[in-house]
Motif scaffolding. Structure first.
Motif, PDB file in Angstrom:
ATOM      1  N   ALA A  38       0.897  -1.063   0.141  1.00  0.00           N
ATOM      2  CA  ALA A  38      -0.118   0.173  -0.020  1.00  0.00           C
ATOM      3  C   ALA A  38       0.762   1.211   0.028  1.00  0.00           C
ATOM      4  CB  ALA A  38      -0.742  -0.186   1.179  1.00  0.00           C
ATOM      5  N   HIS A  39       2.178   1.240   0.606  1.00  0.00           N
ATOM      6  CA  HIS A  39       3.015   2.224   0.704  1.00  0.00           C
ATOM      7  C   HIS A  39       3.993   2.497  -0.539  1.00  0.00           C
ATOM      8  CE1 HIS A  39       2.265   1.609   5.021  1.00  0.00           C
ATOM      9  NE2 HIS A  39       1.826   2.748   4.809  1.00  0.00           N
ATOM     10  N   LEU A  45      -1.781  -0.987  -6.426  1.00  0.00           N
ATOM     11  CA  LEU A  45      -2.894  -1.414  -5.600  1.00  0.00           C
ATOM     12  C   LEU A  45      -4.335  -1.095  -6.232  1.00  0.00           C
ATOM     13  CD1 LEU A  45      -3.638  -3.273  -3.239  1.00  0.00           C
ATOM     14  CD2 LEU A  45      -3.255  -1.069  -1.953  1.00  0.00           C
ATOM     15  N   ASP A  46      -4.222   0.353  -6.439  1.00  0.00           N
ATOM     16  CA  ASP A  46      -5.520   0.751  -6.811  1.00  0.00           C
ATOM     17  C   ASP A  46      -6.015   0.104  -8.280  1.00  0.00           C
ATOM     18  OD1 ASP A  46      -5.560   2.674  -4.958  1.00  0.00           O
ATOM     19  OD2 ASP A  46      -4.875   4.247  -6.200  1.00  0.00           O
ATOM     20  N   ILE A  60      -2.833  -9.304   3.884  1.00  0.00           N
ATOM     21  CA  ILE A  60      -1.718  -9.552   4.777  1.00  0.00           C
ATOM     22  C   ILE A  60      -0.899  -8.699   4.915  1.00  0.00           C
ATOM     23  CG2 ILE A  60      -0.114 -11.605   5.347  1.00  0.00           C
ATOM     24  CD1 ILE A  60      -1.550 -13.505   3.185  1.00  0.00           C
ATOM     25  N   ALA A  61      -0.725  -8.233   6.333  1.00  0.00           N
ATOM     26  CA  ALA A  61       0.282  -7.117   6.570  1.00  0.00           C
ATOM     27  C   ALA A  61       0.843  -7.088   8.092  1.00  0.00           C
ATOM     28  CB  ALA A  61      -0.440  -5.884   6.050  1.00  0.00           C
ATOM     29  N   GLY A  62       2.000  -6.622   8.009  1.00  0.00           N
ATOM     30  CA  GLY A  62       2.510  -6.405   9.116  1.00  0.00           C
ATOM     31  C   GLY A  62       2.923  -4.963   9.715  1.00  0.00           C
ATOM     32  N   ALA A  66      -1.267  -1.308   7.279  1.00  0.00           N
ATOM     33  CA  ALA A  66      -2.147  -0.217   6.268  1.00  0.00           C
ATOM     34  C   ALA A  66      -3.006  -0.918   5.111  1.00  0.00           C
ATOM     35  CB  ALA A  66      -1.580   0.900   5.575  1.00  0.00           C
ATOM     36  N   LEU A  67      -2.359  -2.010   4.656  1.00  0.00           N
ATOM     37  CA  LEU A  67      -2.878  -2.764   3.642  1.00  0.00           C
ATOM     38  C   LEU A  67      -4.614  -3.100   3.586  1.00  0.00           C
ATOM     39  CD1 LEU A  67      -2.445  -3.506   0.435  1.00  0.00           C
ATOM     40  CD2 LEU A  67      -1.572  -5.821   1.565  1.00  0.00           C
ATOM     41  N   PRO A  68      -4.962  -3.778   4.518  1.00  0.00           N
ATOM     42  CA  PRO A  68      -6.289  -3.976   4.743  1.00  0.00           C
ATOM     43  C   PRO A  68      -7.148  -2.768   4.680  1.00  0.00           C
ATOM     44  CG  PRO A  68      -5.038  -5.162   6.368  1.00  0.00           C
ATOM     45  CD  PRO A  68      -4.104  -4.256   5.807  1.00  0.00           C
TER      46      PRO A  68
END
Length: 128
Positions: A38-39, A45-46, A60-62, A66-68
């Protein structure tokens, strides 16, 4: 046709993604798996979200996780967040996913629990 889109924020999340796909491989549902940050790749992503015919997204994100939330802000389809234990035993990611603002819902499963994300996606799709 893809039923479930699985997106991980970075390749370092692959072990968790494998838990997701391990369950999905046993189901009747088709899925697609992508690595899109996302960053670092917001335009990609869009484009992916806009062009996807998936009925459910698993993100899935750590770390900032922000991804979800970003995905949920760009679609009305269900989004399931999987927090990853990258730092702080995953509590930072869990809280980031669980504390979404009104109107931008994200379902969350337990830290590193990609299998439950897959099971939840299957239950959602089984409703239709």
């Amino acid at each position: 046709m893809v039923d479930i889109a699985v997106i991980m924020g970075s390749e370092s999340d692959r072990a968790i993604a494998n838990r997701v796909t391990g369950v999905l491989d046993e189901s009747k549902y088709a899925y697609d798996i992508q690595v899109i940050s996302a960053h670092r790749n917001p335009d990609t992503l869009d484009e992916y979200i806009a062009g996807s015919n998936a009925k459910v997204f698993i993100a899935i994100a750590g770390l900032s996780a922000a991804l979800p939330g970003v995905i949920a802000s760009k679609t009305k389809k269900p989004v399931i967040g999987v927090p990853v234990s990258a730092k702080m035993m995953g509590l930072d990611a869990l809280l980031s996913i669980a504390q979404m603002p009104p109107g931008v819902p994200v379902a969350s499963v337990g830290i590193d629990n990609g299998a439950n994300a897959a099971h939840l996606a299957i239950r959602i799709l089984d409703l239709f």
